[in-house]
Design a protein around this motif. Structure first.
Motif, PDB file in Angstrom:
ATOM      1  N   LEU A  79       0.837  -1.200   0.000  1.00  0.00           N
ATOM      2  CA  LEU A  79       0.000   0.000   0.000  1.00  0.00           C
ATOM      3  C   LEU A  79       0.874   1.252   0.000  1.00  0.00           C
ATOM      4  CD1 LEU A  79      -2.686   1.515   0.230  1.00  0.00           C
ATOM      5  CD2 LEU A  79      -2.636   1.094   2.706  1.00  0.00           C
ATOM      6  N   ALA A  80       1.949   1.223   0.777  1.00  0.00           N
ATOM      7  CA  ALA A  80       2.879   2.363   0.790  1.00  0.00           C
ATOM      8  C   ALA A  80       3.482   2.563  -0.598  1.00  0.00           C
ATOM      9  CB  ALA A  80       3.975   2.122   1.821  1.00  0.00           C
ATOM     10  N   GLN A  81       3.820   1.475  -1.263  1.00  0.00           N
ATOM     11  CA  GLN A  81       4.329   1.587  -2.641  1.00  0.00           C
ATOM     12  C   GLN A  81       3.274   2.208  -3.557  1.00  0.00           C
ATOM     13  OE1 GLN A  81       5.387  -2.648  -3.197  1.00  0.00           O
ATOM     14  NE2 GLN A  81       7.500  -1.975  -3.538  1.00  0.00           N
ATOM     15  N   PHE A  82       2.037   1.794  -3.354  1.00  0.00           N
ATOM     16  CA  PHE A  82       0.919   2.340  -4.140  1.00  0.00           C
ATOM     17  C   PHE A  82       0.845   3.856  -3.974  1.00  0.00           C
ATOM     18  CE2 PHE A  82      -3.513   3.796  -4.089  1.00  0.00           C
ATOM     19  CZ  PHE A  82      -3.986   3.360  -5.323  1.00  0.00           C
ATOM     20  N   PHE A  83       0.952   4.327  -2.721  1.00  0.00           N
ATOM     21  CA  PHE A  83       0.875   5.761  -2.462  1.00  0.00           C
ATOM     22  C   PHE A  83       2.049   6.507  -3.089  1.00  0.00           C
ATOM     23  CE2 PHE A  83      -1.875   4.829   1.426  1.00  0.00           C
ATOM     24  CZ  PHE A  83      -3.025   5.310   0.811  1.00  0.00           C
ATOM     25  N   ILE A  84       3.222   5.900  -3.057  1.00  0.00           N
ATOM     26  CA  ILE A  84       4.390   6.533  -3.679  1.00  0.00           C
ATOM     27  C   ILE A  84       4.182   6.662  -5.184  1.00  0.00           C
ATOM     28  CG2 ILE A  84       6.840   6.197  -4.244  1.00  0.00           C
ATOM     29  CD1 ILE A  84       7.160   5.017  -1.419  1.00  0.00           C
ATOM     30  N   GLU A  85       3.632   5.609  -5.778  1.00  0.00           N
ATOM     31  CA  GLU A  85       3.345   5.640  -7.213  1.00  0.00           C
ATOM     32  C   GLU A  85       2.349   6.741  -7.562  1.00  0.00           C
ATOM     33  OE1 GLU A  85       1.924   1.711  -7.861  1.00  0.00           O
ATOM     34  OE2 GLU A  85       3.885   0.762  -7.511  1.00  0.00           O
ATOM     35  N   LYS A  86       1.457   7.047  -6.608  1.00  0.00           N
ATOM     36  CA  LYS A  86       0.438   8.080  -6.841  1.00  0.00           C
ATOM     37  C   LYS A  86       0.914   9.462  -6.379  1.00  0.00           C
ATOM     38  CE  LYS A  86      -2.346   5.001  -8.393  1.00  0.00           C
ATOM     39  NZ  LYS A  86      -2.580   4.903  -9.864  1.00  0.00           N
ATOM     40  N   GLY A  87       2.160   9.556  -5.905  1.00  0.00           N
ATOM     41  CA  GLY A  87       2.694  10.831  -5.461  1.00  0.00           C
ATOM     42  C   GLY A  87       2.250  11.243  -4.071  1.00  0.00           C
ATOM     43  N   LYS A  88       1.655  10.304  -3.319  1.00  0.00           N
ATOM     44  CA  LYS A  88       1.171  10.606  -1.972  1.00  0.00           C
ATOM     45  C   LYS A  88       2.218  10.140  -0.947  1.00  0.00           C
ATOM     46  CE  LYS A  88      -3.684  10.305  -3.350  1.00  0.00           C
ATOM     47  NZ  LYS A  88      -5.030   9.739  -3.089  1.00  0.00           N
ATOM     48  N   SER A 111       1.347   9.938   2.953  1.00  0.00           N
ATOM     49  CA  SER A 111       0.598   8.750   3.363  1.00  0.00           C
ATOM     50  C   SER A 111       1.501   7.519   3.400  1.00  0.00           C
ATOM     51  CB  SER A 111      -0.572   8.496   2.400  1.00  0.00           C
ATOM     52  OG  SER A 111      -1.506   9.558   2.453  1.00  0.00           O
ATOM     53  N   ALA A 112       2.408   7.442   2.422  1.00  0.00           N
ATOM     54  CA  ALA A 112       3.331   6.314   2.360  1.00  0.00           C
ATOM     55  C   ALA A 112       4.260   6.305   3.574  1.00  0.00           C
ATOM     56  CB  ALA A 112       4.155   6.371   1.078  1.00  0.00           C
ATOM     57  N   LYS A 113       4.814   7.462   3.902  1.00  0.00           N
ATOM     58  CA  LYS A 113       5.747   7.546   5.035  1.00  0.00           C
ATOM     59  C   LYS A 113       5.057   7.201   6.356  1.00  0.00           C
ATOM     60  CE  LYS A 113       9.074  10.852   3.149  1.00  0.00           C
ATOM     61  NZ  LYS A 113       9.705  12.186   3.283  1.00  0.00           N
ATOM     62  N   GLU A 114       3.812   7.618   6.477  1.00  0.00           N
ATOM     63  CA  GLU A 114       3.069   7.325   7.702  1.00  0.00           C
ATOM     64  C   GLU A 114       2.931   5.820   7.905  1.00  0.00           C
ATOM     65  OE1 GLU A 114      -1.327   8.203   9.706  1.00  0.00           O
ATOM     66  OE2 GLU A 114      -0.727   9.242   7.863  1.00  0.00           O
ATOM     67  N   ILE A 115       2.573   5.110   6.834  1.00  0.00           N
ATOM     68  CA  ILE A 115       2.414   3.652   6.918  1.00  0.00           C
ATOM     69  C   ILE A 115       3.748   2.975   7.192  1.00  0.00           C
ATOM     70  CG2 ILE A 115       1.849   1.567   5.598  1.00  0.00           C
ATOM     71  CD1 ILE A 115      -0.271   3.272   4.140  1.00  0.00           C
ATOM     72  N   LEU A 116       4.788   3.388   6.474  1.00  0.00           N
ATOM     73  CA  LEU A 116       6.105   2.782   6.642  1.00  0.00           C
ATOM     74  C   LEU A 116       6.639   2.998   8.052  1.00  0.00           C
ATOM     75  CD1 LEU A 116       7.642   3.884   3.213  1.00  0.00           C
ATOM     76  CD2 LEU A 116       6.945   1.567   3.848  1.00  0.00           C
ATOM     77  N   SER A 117       6.430   4.198   8.580  1.00  0.00           N
ATOM     78  CA  SER A 117       6.886   4.498   9.944  1.00  0.00           C
ATOM     79  C   SER A 117       6.135   3.658  10.971  1.00  0.00           C
ATOM     80  CB  SER A 117       6.690   5.991  10.246  1.00  0.00           C
ATOM     81  OG  SER A 117       7.479   6.791   9.391  1.00  0.00           O
ATOM     82  N   LYS A 159      14.212   0.434   3.961  1.00  0.00           N
ATOM     83  CA  LYS A 159      14.858   0.913   2.734  1.00  0.00           C
ATOM     84  C   LYS A 159      13.955   1.879   1.980  1.00  0.00           C
ATOM     85  CE  LYS A 159      16.950  -0.757  -1.579  1.00  0.00           C
ATOM     86  NZ  LYS A 159      17.224  -1.950  -2.420  1.00  0.00           N
ATOM     87  N   LEU A 160      12.666   1.517   1.844  1.00  0.00           N
ATOM     88  CA  LEU A 160      11.726   2.372   1.116  1.00  0.00           C
ATOM     89  C   LEU A 160      11.514   3.691   1.841  1.00  0.00           C
ATOM     90  CD1 LEU A 160       9.895   2.563  -1.359  1.00  0.00           C
ATOM     91  CD2 LEU A 160       8.074   1.479  -0.027  1.00  0.00           C
ATOM     92  N   LEU A 161      11.457   3.639   3.178  1.00  0.00           N
ATOM     93  CA  LEU A 161      11.269   4.879   3.951  1.00  0.00           C
ATOM     94  C   LEU A 161      12.470   5.798   3.761  1.00  0.00           C
ATOM     95  CD1 LEU A 161       9.581   6.486   5.960  1.00  0.00           C
ATOM     96  CD2 LEU A 161      10.745   5.265   7.813  1.00  0.00           C
ATOM     97  N   ALA A 162      13.656   5.236   3.731  1.00  0.00           N
ATOM     98  CA  ALA A 162      14.871   6.047   3.540  1.00  0.00           C
ATOM     99  C   ALA A 162      14.915   6.689   2.157  1.00  0.00           C
ATOM    100  CB  ALA A 162      16.103   5.185   3.754  1.00  0.00           C
ATOM    101  N   GLU A 163      14.329   5.999   1.189  1.00  0.00           N
ATOM    102  CA  GLU A 163      14.346   6.505  -0.189  1.00  0.00           C
ATOM    103  C   GLU A 163      13.235   7.486  -0.497  1.00  0.00           C
ATOM    104  OE1 GLU A 163      14.036   2.927  -2.415  1.00  0.00           O
ATOM    105  OE2 GLU A 163      16.168   2.372  -2.207  1.00  0.00           O
ATOM    106  N   SER A 164      12.167   7.439   0.304  1.00  0.00           N
ATOM    107  CA  SER A 164      10.982   8.242  -0.027  1.00  0.00           C
ATOM    108  C   SER A 164      11.023   9.617   0.656  1.00  0.00           C
ATOM    109  CB  SER A 164       9.719   7.499   0.394  1.00  0.00           C
ATOM    110  OG  SER A 164       9.727   7.205   1.766  1.00  0.00           O
TER     111      SER A 164
END
Length: 240
Positions: free
Chosen positions: A191-200, A203-209, A235-240
């Protein structure tokens, strides 16, 4: 066998024999025949025949997975029941034969079983495996009103199928519902990847954290089970 393992094995067998009030001669067998005696005790007094049969069946299924399918097919031929057909379908699915598994699951859905929740969930997963997203949506919408659908893997597959067919808003609506704390780690990572793909990104960082925070309170078993998810989350949180 290392000495300390022999002592540990003997100790367990003696403890088990005392606790279960076994005949006194077992103590002589365990003590004077350390390895062989302990193994004989375990096989005859600790593990029952049912346990041994289950272990044997599991080994055979690993070495020769087709045997399980053939045996279940024979059971179905002998008695064409709902459960026998579902058992065969499960085995086909486990072996990666999704197409034939789907055929058996769909055949099972007849008469009074036409809306069987468990089988429909399996069909959603199977159709997702072969990337037939229209069928995923078709079956998901047969059970989406059920309370157990909310936050389930079936809902996750439904959301992904909607996204694949260009229905992003509906996909997000479904996928957000699988964001439930202390569960669905792999699905929430996706889901976090989905939000990143949508530019959100927020929301992605909140889930990853949240996943990383929750991982600090996992049991040892879950830390091992979700090790890759946690690693990828960091890894994804560090990159986003």
């Amino acid at each position: 066998m290392p000495y300390f393992l022999i002592i540990a094995l003997q100790g367990f067998c003696v403890y088990h024999a005392i606790k279960n009030r076994k005949d006194y001669y077992w103590f002589f067998v365990i003590i004077f025949l350390p390895v062989i005696g302990s193994i004989i005790y375990l096989l005859t007094q600790v593990f029952n025949k049912k346990d041994l049969d289950i272990a044997q069946d599991e080994i055979i299924n690993i070495v020769n997975p087709s045997k399980k399918i053939k045996d279940l097919q024979k059971q179905l031929d002998f008695a064409d029941t709902f459960q026998n057909r579902v058992n065969l379908a499960d085995a086909l699915f486990e072996s990666g034969d999704y197409t034939n598994a789907i055929d058996e699951f769909e055949t099972a859905l007849n008469g009074s079983y036409s809306n069987n929740f468990g089988v429909i969930k399996k069909l959603i997963k199977a159709y997702s495996e072969i990337e037939d997203y229209n069928k995923v949506i078709f079956y998901a919408e047969k059970i989406d009103a059920k309370p157990d659908f909310n936050g389930s893997k079936s809902q996750f597959f439904y959301g992904l199928a909607l996204e694949e067919l260009g229905q992003s808003e509906k996909a997000e609506e479904q996928l957000r519902k699988i964001d439930q704390r202390y569960s669905n780690y792999a699905e929430r990572y996706r889901l976090a990847q989905f939000f990143i793909e949508k530019g959100k990104h927020g929301s992605a960082k909140e889930i990853l954290s949240e996943i990383i925070s929750e991982s600090q309170h996992m049991t040892k078993t879950n830390r091992v089970k979700y090790r890759e998810v946690i690693k990828n989350t960091k890894k994804l949180l560090a990159e986003s």
